[in-house]
Write an enzyme that holds these catalytic residues in place. Structure first.
Site, short mmCIF file in Angstrom:
data_model
loop_
_atom_site.label_atom_id
_atom_site.label_comp_id
_atom_site.label_asym_id
_atom_site.label_seq_id
_atom_site.Cartn_x
_atom_site.Cartn_y
_atom_site.Cartn_z
N GLY A 74 2.44 -4.55 -6.50
CA GLY A 74 2.13 -3.86 -7.68
C GLY A 74 3.35 -4.46 -8.71
O GLY A 74 3.03 -4.61 -9.79
N ASN A 150 3.93 8.12 -10.00
CA ASN A 150 4.52 7.96 -8.45
C ASN A 150 5.50 9.08 -8.33
O ASN A 150 5.75 9.31 -7.46
CB ASN A 150 5.41 6.52 -8.52
CG ASN A 150 6.20 6.29 -9.57
OD1 ASN A 150 5.87 6.57 -10.84
ND2 ASN A 150 7.40 5.99 -9.13
N SER A 198 -1.50 -1.87 -5.32
CA SER A 198 -0.67 -2.37 -4.58
C SER A 198 -1.13 -1.89 -3.05
O SER A 198 -1.41 -0.74 -2.68
CB SER A 198 1.08 -1.97 -4.59
OG SER A 198 1.56 -2.28 -3.54
N ALA A 199 -1.12 -2.95 -2.13
CA ALA A 199 -2.00 -2.50 -0.63
C ALA A 199 -1.27 -1.23 0.01
O ALA A 199 -2.04 -0.71 0.61
CB ALA A 199 -2.20 -3.91 0.18
N CYS A 324 11.93 3.44 -5.66
CA CYS A 324 12.60 2.39 -6.18
C CYS A 324 14.08 2.69 -6.84
O CYS A 324 14.93 2.03 -7.14
CB CYS A 324 11.59 1.88 -7.29
SG CYS A 324 10.28 1.19 -6.54
#
Length: 381
Positions: A74, A150, A198-199, A324
């Site tokens: 991402g 998020n 994003s996986a 993050c």
């Protein structure tokens, strides 16, 4: 998942690697060394695996296969979209992830931050005003608006934002990292120019992702080299990871509506338990549309890091907002933009669920929360 974790409730940080992704990756590894740029038979096989994955992902994301650029995740996708777009300025929602906000600010181009309401939903009138102000004649603006937060899980009005952007000749980039796999994401239907995913957020491997770029949108590459991904992202593709990402996406999209209904019910059960145990707790964005499985809340009497330690000692994995930022002790910029007092914002805890979450996980969390609630009452006495 480590044996010490009894209830994993941090799916927004990363989802466990799905069985489908593991099987797909194992099958690629068993083929031996595969470089998709090589001309021999093994290279042709590698290229076929990648293009099959691209087709699979395009089917589930409502785009053309050739619009998909494979990346390392991402962050790279967002940086490629923001830095590579042929624009003169940026309009960025206050809710955006640092992977969007920071490259915009680092570009040296003007950045306007778009206000949000108390639920974290972008102010569309403010977006219109900012698009009109300081309009550049030489190049369009880039509007950056995530599909789902998020932190709070709130779903943004991307369709309406696209209509506004089009009126002013602006491009629009959508960070859909927290939406893909949780709610339907259809690139063509959304009408955006670029979309990132994003996986590892939906059961794929870490270190791989994609940026979808609408046909006709020019993009300056971040990485220059061998010219892979149609010269838009150089570097040898990670064949196994790409295959795993496509397999995970196909799996998570099966019966999505039923999965979403189940997770929404679990979130409702969780939030009812929180309100019963801690009536003073504040659940953010509870009255707004949210992706299923995300609950972001705070209590005015606890310290978030101490609460995290309490849950961790009980084997409960949750986080203090964005993964993050959680390890840095930073206060959520998104909550501040929503008008949450700083002292309350720094006490926020995020519980996030996924396909593997069950009622027993919620029960374990609430049992641990009950113990913490008793401690808070004793401290207040």
């Amino acid at each position: 998942m480590t044996r010490s974790v009894r209830a994993y409730l941090d799916w927004n940080a990363t989802a466990p690697l799905s069985a489908a992704a593991q099987a797909a990756m194992r099958a690629v590894w068993e083929e031996g060394p595969l470089n998709p740029s090589a001309r021999h038979r093994a290279g042709q096989r590698a290229r076929a695996i990648i293009e099959e994955a691209r087709e699979t992902m395009a089917t589930h994301l409502g785009c053309r296969p050739e619009e998909i650029i494979f990346t390392s995740g991402g962050t790279e996708s967002a940086n490629l979209a923001v830095k590579g777009a042929p624009v003169a300025r940026y309009l960025v929602s206050f809710m955006e992830h640092p992977a969007v906000m920071r490259p915009a600010k680092a570009s040296g181009r003007p950045v306007s931050l778009i206000e949000v309401d108390e639920n974290g939903i972008v102010d569309l009138n403010a977006l219109s005003r900012h698009l009109v102000a300081d309009a550049a004649d030489d190049a369009p603006a880039l509007v950056c608006l995530m599909r789902a937060s998020n932190e709070t899980g709130v779903i943004e009005p991307v369709h309406q934002a696209v209509d506004i952007a089009r009126e002013h000749g602006a491009l629009i980039f959508c960070d859909a990292v927290q939406a893909v796999g949780k709610i339907p994401v259809d690139f063509a239907d959304l009408g955006v120019d670029m979309l990132a995913l994003s996986a590892h957020k939906f059961g794929g491997p870490q270190g791989t992702g994609a940026l979808i770029v609408r046909e006709g949108v020019e993009l300056e590459p971040l990485l220059h080299g061998g010219g892979q991904e149609r010269r838009r992202r150089s570097g040898t593709e990670n064949v196994a990871a790409i295959a795993g990402m496509a397999a995970a996406l196909a799996e998570v999209c099966e019966n999505m509506a039923e999965k979403a209904k189940r997770l929404s019910a679990l979130r409702d059960e969780l939030e009812a338990g929180i309100r019963a145990l801690l009536p003073e707790a504040v659940i953010f964005s509870k009255d707004a549309p949210r992706v299923p499985g995300t609950c972001y809340f705070a209590h005015p009497a606890w310290d978030a890091q101490t609460a995290l330690m309490h849950f961790d000692l009980d084997g409960i994995a949750v986080s203090a907002g964005s993964a993050c930022h959680a390890g840095k002790g930073e206060v959520s910029r998104a909550l501040i933009a929503m008008g949450v007092p700083r002292d309350l914002a720094k006490r926020a805890i995020r519980v996030s669920m996924g396909p593997g979450t069950g009622k027993e996980d919620i029960a374990l969390f609430l049992h641990s929360l009950e113990k913490l609630a008793r401690r808070l009452k004793r401290s207040a006495a």
